[in-house]
Design a protein around this motif. Structure first.
Motif, PDB file in Angstrom:
ATOM      1  N   ARG A 120       0.754  -1.174   0.066  1.00 24.60           N
ATOM      2  CA  ARG A 120      -0.005   0.063   0.180  1.00 24.60           C
ATOM      3  C   ARG A 120       0.642   1.028   0.104  1.00 24.60           C
ATOM      4  O   ARG A 120       0.457   2.345  -0.788  1.00 24.60           O
ATOM      5  CB  ARG A 120      -0.817  -0.050   1.130  1.00 24.60           C
ATOM      6  N   GLU A 121       2.053   1.005   0.813  1.00 21.30           N
ATOM      7  CA  GLU A 121       2.793   2.492   0.769  1.00 21.30           C
ATOM      8  C   GLU A 121       3.519   2.563  -0.456  1.00 21.30           C
ATOM      9  O   GLU A 121       3.760   3.457  -1.009  1.00 21.30           O
ATOM     10  CB  GLU A 121       3.801   2.129   2.009  1.00 21.30           C
ATOM     11  N   LEU A 122       3.923   1.450  -1.116  1.00 17.70           N
ATOM     12  CA  LEU A 122       4.546   1.391  -2.298  1.00 17.70           C
ATOM     13  C   LEU A 122       3.803   2.151  -3.417  1.00 17.70           C
ATOM     14  O   LEU A 122       4.303   2.737  -4.350  1.00 17.70           O
ATOM     15  CB  LEU A 122       5.249   0.123  -2.717  1.00 17.70           C
ATOM     16  N   ARG A 123       2.347   1.848  -3.463  1.00 15.36           N
ATOM     17  CA  ARG A 123       1.497   2.304  -4.353  1.00 15.36           C
ATOM     18  C   ARG A 123       1.623   4.000  -4.585  1.00 15.36           C
ATOM     19  O   ARG A 123       1.619   4.684  -5.575  1.00 15.36           O
ATOM     20  CB  ARG A 123       0.166   1.965  -4.239  1.00 15.36           C
ATOM     21  N   SER A 124       1.962   4.598  -3.501  1.00 22.74           N
ATOM     22  CA  SER A 124       2.171   6.259  -3.328  1.00 22.74           C
ATOM     23  C   SER A 124       3.516   6.454  -3.899  1.00 22.74           C
ATOM     24  O   SER A 124       3.598   7.612  -4.312  1.00 22.74           O
ATOM     25  CB  SER A 124       2.001   6.625  -2.111  1.00 22.74           C
ATOM     26  N   VAL A 125       4.414   5.752  -3.906  1.00 19.93           N
ATOM     27  CA  VAL A 125       5.760   6.001  -4.619  1.00 19.93           C
ATOM     28  C   VAL A 125       5.695   5.698  -6.119  1.00 19.93           C
ATOM     29  O   VAL A 125       6.095   6.564  -7.137  1.00 19.93           O
ATOM     30  CB  VAL A 125       6.762   4.939  -4.152  1.00 19.93           C
TER      31      VAL A 125
END
Length: 540
Positions: free
Chosen positions: A85-90
């Motif tokens: 989920r955090e990586l999707r913002s990257v």
């Protein structure tokens, strides 16, 4: 290099794929630094780990892949430690990605406008739709679309390959990322279109001060577009540094081998096609042959469009190809090259004109007579990954034409397969293997062996090396030259790569929008082009 200069830091990266035959180690302790504000090229042959490294950075690896060690630090943050989920913002917002295949990456059921607006809105939710449309139009102009409003109304299938790839460039930059990775983004494109796509990347990169990583097997492309280079071999970075220095004085054996296989790069500089021709071949043409293997007269073919109109794919084309020679037909996608080759093979019927192969009118023959003539002419297609049946052994693939024409006993066919494997420089033990067990170059050798099974006199070669790496291209071109000499073959070569013309062809035709705009001996066409389009191809 200071830490502030480093945008992306890779340290000790280990990645392996689980396969039926065990574990395949794709990356072996890879460590590298990508400098901020620069263009870095990652080069190497297929299987070197280039694309695996790119996909590891953005965590787009398949389920069969496992990252067993190492870290990827981007702007001071360890990406490997982030949740999905955090990586999707990257991904997208901070790291953009331009994939190789635009067809697989765009939604065929949605307009270009709908797909672009979705991407641009993600990062700029506070802007109004009108402001977002203004930003989209500005970026589309930057990547080479003179009429953005028209493009937004279209569907992906209504655009050319180069236009679709430029859309992917726009999408990759849409959220104003710090880093954009372009994975073989021009490998499937013609030279002029590829040049336009690269120019669009540079224009929009400079506009938004973006760092770019280019994954490529084309050393001339890397030399002309990158500041830094990482050289990969079998999952290891064997050399790194400023590209001008590395290419001028390579320190590693593998880098020297890559550069030796790329005639377009010499001493760190790219050579033009005329320079390459002058260095490798004397501009003296052989005397005309006593007879022609192929004669084309007044060929024309139109195809219907969806709006009820038609477009001329081939328009009044006439060509002679001497026995034992190589003729190259060059031009960009949509110029009519492949349609011409299909008409020669009898796979398309012309609206007008005549094609004669060894004195036989191809389209005036009965079905049985045409089938007999096809023993004399065989095709070799562009992609060795698609032209071979993955479920068949190499012996069955090579012997397939013999079965179709009921030639020989089982033992004689097996002997012919062994003979053909030897001809294309493959061990006879490979007869039991399947295509998936071979490299791209080995697969193309099998495709050539199959084409030669019936002992033809003419090969129609449709982009036979465009899907291969530079070193493999050199090997296959050497093989084609050797086989032509041994068997006295005639080649009709379709290509958009003029360096291949330098290697193989004695005569050249240049097609643009269905018409033959230039035609003559290779030396004259390359060294003294008469048409603006030919000059543009050579300049690209």
């Amino acid at each position: 290099m200071t830490r502030d200069d480093t945008l992306l830091r890779i340290d000790g990266l280990e990645v392996a794929y689980r396969t039926e035959r065990g574990v395949d180690h794709a990356l072996r302790g890879v460590s590298a630094h990508i400098r901020r504000g620069r263009v870095t090229a990652i080069i190497g042959e297929s299987g070197s780990g280039k694309s695996t490294l790119a996909h590891t950075i953005v965590r787009l690896l398949p389920e069969t892949a496992q990252v067993s060690a190492g870290s990827v630090e981007f702007e001071g943050e360890d990406l490997a430690a982030l949740s999905d989920r955090e990586l999707r913002s990257v991904r997208g917002r901070r790291i953009g990605f331009v994939p190789q295949d635009p067809i697989a990456s765009l939604n065929p059921t949605a307009t270009v406008g709908a797909q672009l607006r979705e991407s641009y809105t993600l990062a700029r939710s506070l802007k109004t739709p009108a402001e977002i449309d203004e930003e989209i139009a500005s970026d589309l102009e930057a990547v080479g679309f003179p009429d953005p409003a028209d493009v937004l109304r279209r569907y992906p299938h209504e655009l050319s390959g180069g236009q679709r790839q430029r859309l992917l460039v726009s999408i990759a930059f849409s959220q104003r990322p710090s880093l954009v990775i372009a994975d073989e983004s021009t490998s499937a494109l013609d030279v002029l279109v590829g040049k336009e796509v690269l120019a669009s990347i540079h224009r929009i990169r400079e506009r938004h001060d973006t760092t770019v990583v280019i994954i490529t097997h084309d050393l001339a492309l890397a030399a002309g577009n990158a500041d830094d280079v990482l050289v990969m071999e079998k999952g290891v970075i064997v050399e790194a540094g400023e590209i001008a220095s590395v290419f001028a004085a390579p320190g590693h054996r593998y880098t020297r081998e890559l550069l030796a296989s790329s005639a377009r790069v010499d001493g760190g500089r790219t050579r033009s096609i005329p320079q390459l021709y002058a260095a490798h071949r004397a501009p003296v043409e052989a005397p005309p042959a006593a007879e022609n293997a192929l004669e084309i007269r007044g060929l024309a073919k139109r195809f219907a469009r969806g709006d009820g109109r038609s477009v001329a794919a081939v328009d009044d084309v006439s060509i002679d190809v001497a026995v034992g020679s190589t003729f190259a037909l060059v031009g960009e996608s949509g110029s009519g090259k492949t349609t011409t080759s299909r008409i020669i093979l009898g796979l398309e019927r012309p609206d007008k004109g005549r094609v004669s192969v060894f004195g036989h009118d191809v389209h005036g023959l009965s079905r049985g007579a045409l089938r007999d003539l096809r023993r004399e002419m065989q095709p070799v297609y562009q992609s060795p990954f698609e032209s071979l049946d993955p479920s068949m052994s190499l012996a069955s693939i090579i012997a397939e034409p013999l079965h179709a024409y009921r030639i020989g006993t089982r033992r004689e066919r097996a002997a012919r397969v062994e003979e053909l494997l030897d001809l294309v420089r493959l061990p006879s033990s490979y007869a039991k293997r399947r295509p998936a067990e071979l490299s791209g170059g080995q697969r193309q050798r099998v495709a050539i062996a199959r084409a030669l099974a019936l002992r033809p006199k003419l090969l129609v070669l449709d982009e036979p090396v465009s899907a291969l790496d530079a070193t493999i291209q050199t090997q296959v071109l050497d093989l084609l030259r050797e086989v032509q000499g041994e068997l006295s073959l005639t080649y009709f070569l379709v290509t958009h790569d003029l360096s291949v013309v330098v290697d193989l062809a004695q005569s050249v035709g240049v097609m643009q929008r269905g018409r033959l705009v230039e035609y003559g001996p290779a030396g004259r066409v390359i060294l003294s082009p008469q048409h603006d389009y030919t000059r543009a191809l050579l300049a690209a």
